[in-house]
Write an enzyme that holds these catalytic residues in place. Sequence first.
Site, PDB file in Angstrom:
ATOM      1  CB  SER A 216      48.107   7.512  20.383  1.00 22.86           C
ATOM      2  OG  SER A 216      49.440   7.404  20.067  1.00 22.86           O
TER       3      SER A 216
ATOM      4  CG  ASP B  80      52.428   4.020  26.194  1.00 27.13           C
ATOM      5  OD1 ASP B  80      52.954   3.550  25.143  1.00 27.13           O
ATOM      6  OD2 ASP B  80      51.277   4.511  26.046  1.00 27.13           O
TER       7      ASP B  80
ATOM      8  CG  HIS C 227      50.455   3.276  22.650  1.00 28.76           C
ATOM      9  ND1 HIS C 227      50.804   4.476  23.222  1.00 28.76           N
ATOM     10  CD2 HIS C 227      49.701   3.463  21.653  1.00 28.76           C
ATOM     11  CE1 HIS C 227      50.565   5.467  22.416  1.00 28.76           C
ATOM     12  NE2 HIS C 227      49.849   4.927  21.528  1.00 28.76           N
TER      13      HIS C 227
END
Length: 409
Positions: free
Chosen positions: A182, A352, A385
Site C-alpha cells: 500500500s 480491494d 486490502h
Amino acid sequence: MLNSLISLCFVTLFCVSAAAASRTKIYSINGHEGKFVSSPPAADGICRSMVQSQGYICHEHTVTTQDGYILSMQRMPKARSGKPADMPPVLLQHGLLMDGITWLLNSPNESLAFILAEKGYDVWIANTRGTKYSLGHTSLSPNDPAYWEWTWDELMAYDVTASVKFVHDQTGQQKLHYVGHSLGTLVAFAAFSQDKLVSMIRSAALLSPIAYLGQMPSQLARSAVDAFLAEDIYWLGLHEFAPRGGAVAKLLEDICQKPGNNCSNLMSSFTGQNCCLNSSRTDIFLEHEPQSTATKNMIHLAQMARKGTIAMYDYGNEDDNMNHYGQPTPPVYNMTKIPKDLPLFLSYGGKDLLSDVKDVKHLLGNLKDHDSDKLVVQYIKDYAHADFVFGIQANRDVYDPMMAFFRLH
C-alpha cells in the site's frame, strides 16, 4: 468497542504508522474534552518481542535520515535452524498507520518476514518516522509540532532512501529486493519515477499497489476525504494523527452517523471484504497497532483521492506552492518515467476498496511500455486490502509467486 473498530479500520486505510514517549494530549472538540495517553517505546524493540520469541536471530539497527529522523530497522540474517542467508537481501516496507510488525503478526508459516528467512533471504524490516520504534530525531521531540511536518513526499525522499541505502551498504553493496504494501508501494513508485534507488534495487514486489486514489469506491473513506477530516484535525492544532486518540475517533464517529454510511463492519467498509484473515490474531494486532502518522500526510492522501492525481503536497495556494516548488502547482510524479527495465511484481485484489481495480488499471496504463519480461501482474479476485499481508493463504497465493519472480532477478 467503537474506538477499537475505528482503530482497526484506520490501520487498514491505505495500509491504507504509537505516539511520543510518555506523553498525554488534551484537546477539545465541540466542547468535549478528550485525552490520549501513549506508552513509552518498549526497551526491547521488535526483535525481542516479535522475532526472537519465535526462535529466530534478529538484530536491531538505527538509521538516521538526511532531515534528522532516527529510524529503527530489524535484520533477520538466518533461518530458525541457524542456517545463514544465502539469498539476496529483501527490504520490507509497511503501509500507513502500521510499522514493521506488519510482516510478523501472523504465525511464522503465514508471515512474510519469517517465510523469507526460511527461504534463505537476508530479511530487513523498515519502520517509518513517527511509529513506535522510530520516534527519535537529532533535534526535535515528537511533542514538537514541527516533528510532524511531513507527508509521504518526505517518506519517499528521506526514509525509504535511507533504508534502502543502509541495507545496500551493510550487505556489501548488494542490490536488494524491495517489498512494499500500500503506502509502501506509493513511496516506491514515486522514487522510481524520479530514477531514485533504481541502481540499488534488483526487483520490487508491490502488494495492493497505490499510485492513484481517484476511483476509490469505499463510501466511508470517500466521506472522510470529502469531509476534510484530516484538515479539521490539523487546524485544531493536532499535527500528529493518532488513530487511538479521541479526536480521530470523534470525527469518524460523526461520519458513521451520516445517512448512507454503514459502519456495522468498519474494516470491510474501508478496505473491502477481506477473504482470508485469521480472526484469532485480532487481539495481537490491536496490541501493537495502529501507529501514528502525520496529519499532514493524511491531508496529502486526501488530496490524491479528490484530484485523482499523484503529485507532491499541495499547499493550497499559488504563492505557497511557488515558495516550495518554484511553480504555482505541485510537481507531478510521472509514472511513465519508471525505468522500463526495472523488474516489477504487482499484485492486486478484486475486492480491494483502497487499491481499487480501476486505479490499478490506470497505473498499468502508464506501465504499458514496460519491458514485458520485467513486469508481472497478479490479480486475485477474492482478495481485499489486508489479505495481502494478513491473509492465511497469502503464502500460497502471493508469496510463492513473488519469490519465484525474485529468483528470476
